[in-house]
Design a protein around this motif. Structure first.
Motif, PDB file in Angstrom:
ATOM      1  N   ARG A 124      23.338   0.763 -49.989  1.00  0.00           N
ATOM      2  CA  ARG A 124      23.760  -0.156 -51.051  1.00  0.00           C
ATOM      3  C   ARG A 124      23.373   0.383 -52.430  1.00  0.00           C
ATOM      4  O   ARG A 124      24.185   0.369 -53.358  1.00  0.00           O
ATOM      5  CB  ARG A 124      23.122  -1.523 -50.802  1.00  0.00           C
ATOM      6  CG  ARG A 124      23.483  -2.597 -51.819  1.00  0.00           C
ATOM      7  CD  ARG A 124      22.863  -3.903 -51.393  1.00  0.00           C
ATOM      8  NE  ARG A 124      22.600  -4.785 -52.521  1.00  0.00           N
ATOM      9  CZ  ARG A 124      21.821  -5.859 -52.467  1.00  0.00           C
ATOM     10  NH1 ARG A 124      21.212  -6.174 -51.330  1.00  0.00           N
ATOM     11  NH2 ARG A 124      21.641  -6.598 -53.546  1.00  0.00           N
ATOM     12  N   LEU A 125      22.155   0.874 -52.548  1.00  0.00           N
ATOM     13  CA  LEU A 125      21.724   1.464 -53.823  1.00  0.00           C
ATOM     14  C   LEU A 125      22.569   2.678 -54.190  1.00  0.00           C
ATOM     15  O   LEU A 125      22.889   2.892 -55.362  1.00  0.00           O
ATOM     16  CB  LEU A 125      20.258   1.880 -53.744  1.00  0.00           C
ATOM     17  CG  LEU A 125      19.183   0.846 -54.034  1.00  0.00           C
ATOM     18  CD1 LEU A 125      17.816   1.486 -53.877  1.00  0.00           C
ATOM     19  CD2 LEU A 125      19.343   0.246 -55.419  1.00  0.00           C
ATOM     20  N   ALA A 126      22.907   3.468 -53.180  1.00  0.00           N
ATOM     21  CA  ALA A 126      23.653   4.709 -53.431  1.00  0.00           C
ATOM     22  C   ALA A 126      25.050   4.443 -53.966  1.00  0.00           C
ATOM     23  O   ALA A 126      25.681   5.354 -54.515  1.00  0.00           O
ATOM     24  CB  ALA A 126      23.731   5.535 -52.150  1.00  0.00           C
ATOM     25  N   GLN A 127      25.522   3.222 -53.837  1.00  0.00           N
ATOM     26  CA  GLN A 127      26.814   2.871 -54.419  1.00  0.00           C
ATOM     27  C   GLN A 127      26.729   2.707 -55.933  1.00  0.00           C
ATOM     28  O   GLN A 127      27.745   2.718 -56.627  1.00  0.00           O
ATOM     29  CB  GLN A 127      27.324   1.571 -53.794  1.00  0.00           C
ATOM     30  CG  GLN A 127      27.645   1.680 -52.316  1.00  0.00           C
ATOM     31  CD  GLN A 127      28.027   0.343 -51.703  1.00  0.00           C
ATOM     32  OE1 GLN A 127      28.147  -0.668 -52.393  1.00  0.00           O
ATOM     33  NE2 GLN A 127      28.227   0.327 -50.395  1.00  0.00           N
ATOM     34  N   HIS A 128      25.495   2.582 -56.437  1.00  0.00           N
ATOM     35  CA  HIS A 128      25.294   2.312 -57.863  1.00  0.00           C
ATOM     36  C   HIS A 128      24.537   3.420 -58.595  1.00  0.00           C
ATOM     37  O   HIS A 128      24.642   3.523 -59.827  1.00  0.00           O
ATOM     38  CB  HIS A 128      24.515   1.003 -58.039  1.00  0.00           C
ATOM     39  CG  HIS A 128      25.188  -0.191 -57.441  1.00  0.00           C
ATOM     40  ND1 HIS A 128      26.137  -0.937 -58.110  1.00  0.00           N
ATOM     41  CD2 HIS A 128      25.054  -0.761 -56.208  1.00  0.00           C
ATOM     42  CE1 HIS A 128      26.554  -1.924 -57.335  1.00  0.00           C
ATOM     43  NE2 HIS A 128      25.919  -1.844 -56.177  1.00  0.00           N
ATOM     44  N   TYR A 129      23.756   4.211 -57.861  1.00  0.00           N
ATOM     45  CA  TYR A 129      22.885   5.208 -58.490  1.00  0.00           C
ATOM     46  C   TYR A 129      22.905   6.514 -57.686  1.00  0.00           C
ATOM     47  O   TYR A 129      23.047   6.480 -56.460  1.00  0.00           O
ATOM     48  CB  TYR A 129      21.420   4.730 -58.495  1.00  0.00           C
ATOM     49  CG  TYR A 129      21.162   3.422 -59.166  1.00  0.00           C
ATOM     50  CD1 TYR A 129      20.843   3.358 -60.521  1.00  0.00           C
ATOM     51  CD2 TYR A 129      21.199   2.228 -58.436  1.00  0.00           C
ATOM     52  CE1 TYR A 129      20.566   2.142 -61.135  1.00  0.00           C
ATOM     53  CE2 TYR A 129      20.929   1.004 -59.044  1.00  0.00           C
ATOM     54  CZ  TYR A 129      20.620   0.978 -60.399  1.00  0.00           C
ATOM     55  OH  TYR A 129      20.352  -0.232 -61.000  1.00  0.00           O
ATOM     56  N   PRO A 130      22.674   7.633 -58.356  1.00  0.00           N
ATOM     57  CA  PRO A 130      22.271   8.823 -57.605  1.00  0.00           C
ATOM     58  C   PRO A 130      20.856   8.591 -57.088  1.00  0.00           C
ATOM     59  O   PRO A 130      19.995   8.106 -57.830  1.00  0.00           O
ATOM     60  CB  PRO A 130      22.310   9.944 -58.644  1.00  0.00           C
ATOM     61  CG  PRO A 130      22.198   9.259 -59.965  1.00  0.00           C
ATOM     62  CD  PRO A 130      22.795   7.896 -59.799  1.00  0.00           C
ATOM     63  N   ILE A 131      20.609   8.878 -55.835  1.00  0.00           N
ATOM     64  CA  ILE A 131      19.268   8.708 -55.283  1.00  0.00           C
ATOM     65  C   ILE A 131      18.847  10.002 -54.592  1.00  0.00           C
ATOM     66  O   ILE A 131      19.651  10.683 -53.975  1.00  0.00           O
ATOM     67  CB  ILE A 131      19.146   7.505 -54.328  1.00  0.00           C
ATOM     68  CG1 ILE A 131      20.069   7.629 -53.121  1.00  0.00           C
ATOM     69  CG2 ILE A 131      19.414   6.208 -55.066  1.00  0.00           C
ATOM     70  CD1 ILE A 131      19.849   6.534 -52.094  1.00  0.00           C
ATOM     71  N   ILE A 132      17.578  10.317 -54.756  1.00  0.00           N
ATOM     72  CA  ILE A 132      17.013  11.520 -54.159  1.00  0.00           C
ATOM     73  C   ILE A 132      15.707  11.155 -53.457  1.00  0.00           C
ATOM     74  O   ILE A 132      15.182  10.047 -53.628  1.00  0.00           O
ATOM     75  CB  ILE A 132      16.759  12.623 -55.198  1.00  0.00           C
ATOM     76  CG1 ILE A 132      15.589  12.248 -56.112  1.00  0.00           C
ATOM     77  CG2 ILE A 132      18.012  12.907 -56.024  1.00  0.00           C
ATOM     78  CD1 ILE A 132      15.117  13.379 -57.008  1.00  0.00           C
TER      79      ILE A 132
END
Length: 243
Positions: A124-132
């Motif tokens: 869900r977060l990855a739909q809004h932000y680049p995440i690493i």
């Protein structure tokens, strides 16, 4: 959730892995046990060795070899080779056995799956932000249910990147992504490695405090504990606040 500092919505998010997205304690106990059992099969001198004794031996090796102390995989490999050499094995045989032992450890260390609810929240977060991922450990996201989640997985590398709380991995993340400073929110469970590391790098920090502990200002004499920007006990609350 608790808020300790003014914060702004990030443009990129990084996650610690161990004990932030899953309970790492039983995983590590199983992996260390598998390695010790394997060592006992390979060399009579290692029979009866306890987990505490093996960890103490590895820590002693790290103290004498700071060049690998920040890279847990390189440290484990070289300390295994050293242990076999100390028992009279040739350098070649000891190196071969060390690789075998490392593989035994890593196989068990990555033989689990991140809880599905946490995977769904990351997606869900990855739909809004680049995440690493920024981890001091050697969990392999592709093996534990996190394939395709992270844009980058960064970990210490001997002679190149030191562990958190040093800023090396945070700076590397900036160079890899083009997001800098307070544009980042780093999420992690450790008040020093994650919170102090992120704050010292100029990032924002979210502290996962599942046990609702007090901030341990007096526990870590070697580092000045810093207040996180926010604290949470339920991952869903953090994701709700960011999406």
């Amino acid at each position: 959730m608790k808020f300790y500092r003014d914060w702004v919505r990030p443009t990129a998010i990084s996650f610690d892995l161990d004990d932030t997205l899953y309970d790492n304690v039983p995983i590590m106990i199983a992996a260390e046990t598998a390695l010790i059992d394997w060592l006992a099969l390979k060399c009579e001198a290692f029979q009866g060795m306890t987990m505490h004794q093996w960890m103490k031996q590895r820590q002693g090796y790290a103290a004498l070899h700071p060049e690998v102390a920040h890279d847990v995989t390189a440290l484990r490999l070289s300390s295994l080779q050293h242990a076999f050499e100390q028992q009279g094995y040739s350098a070649q045989d000891a190196a071969s056995l060390a690789v075998q032992g490392l593989n035994v450890f890593l196989q068990t260390r990555n033989d689990f799956q991140v809880p599905p609810d946490n995977v769904a929240l990351l997606q869900r977060l990855a739909q809004h932000y680049p995440i690493i991922a920024i981890t001091n450990g050697n969990a392999r996201p592709d093996n534990i249910g996190l394939a395709g989640i992270f844009d980058h997985v960064l970990s210490p590398k001997a002679g190149e990147f030191r562990m958190k709380p040093y800023c090396d991995l945070f700076r590397h993340a900036e160079q890899q992504t083009g997001h800098y400073g307070s544009a980042w929110l780093h999420v992690g469970d450790h008040i020093v490695s994650d919170v102090v590391g992120a704050i010292n790098a100029g990032w924002q920090a979210a502290w996962f405090n599942e046990s609702q502990l007090n901030i341990p200002f007096n526990k870590y004499s070697e580092h000045s504990v810093r207040l996180p920007h926010l604290e949470y006990t339920h991952f869903s609350d953090l994701v709700d606040s960011l999406t």
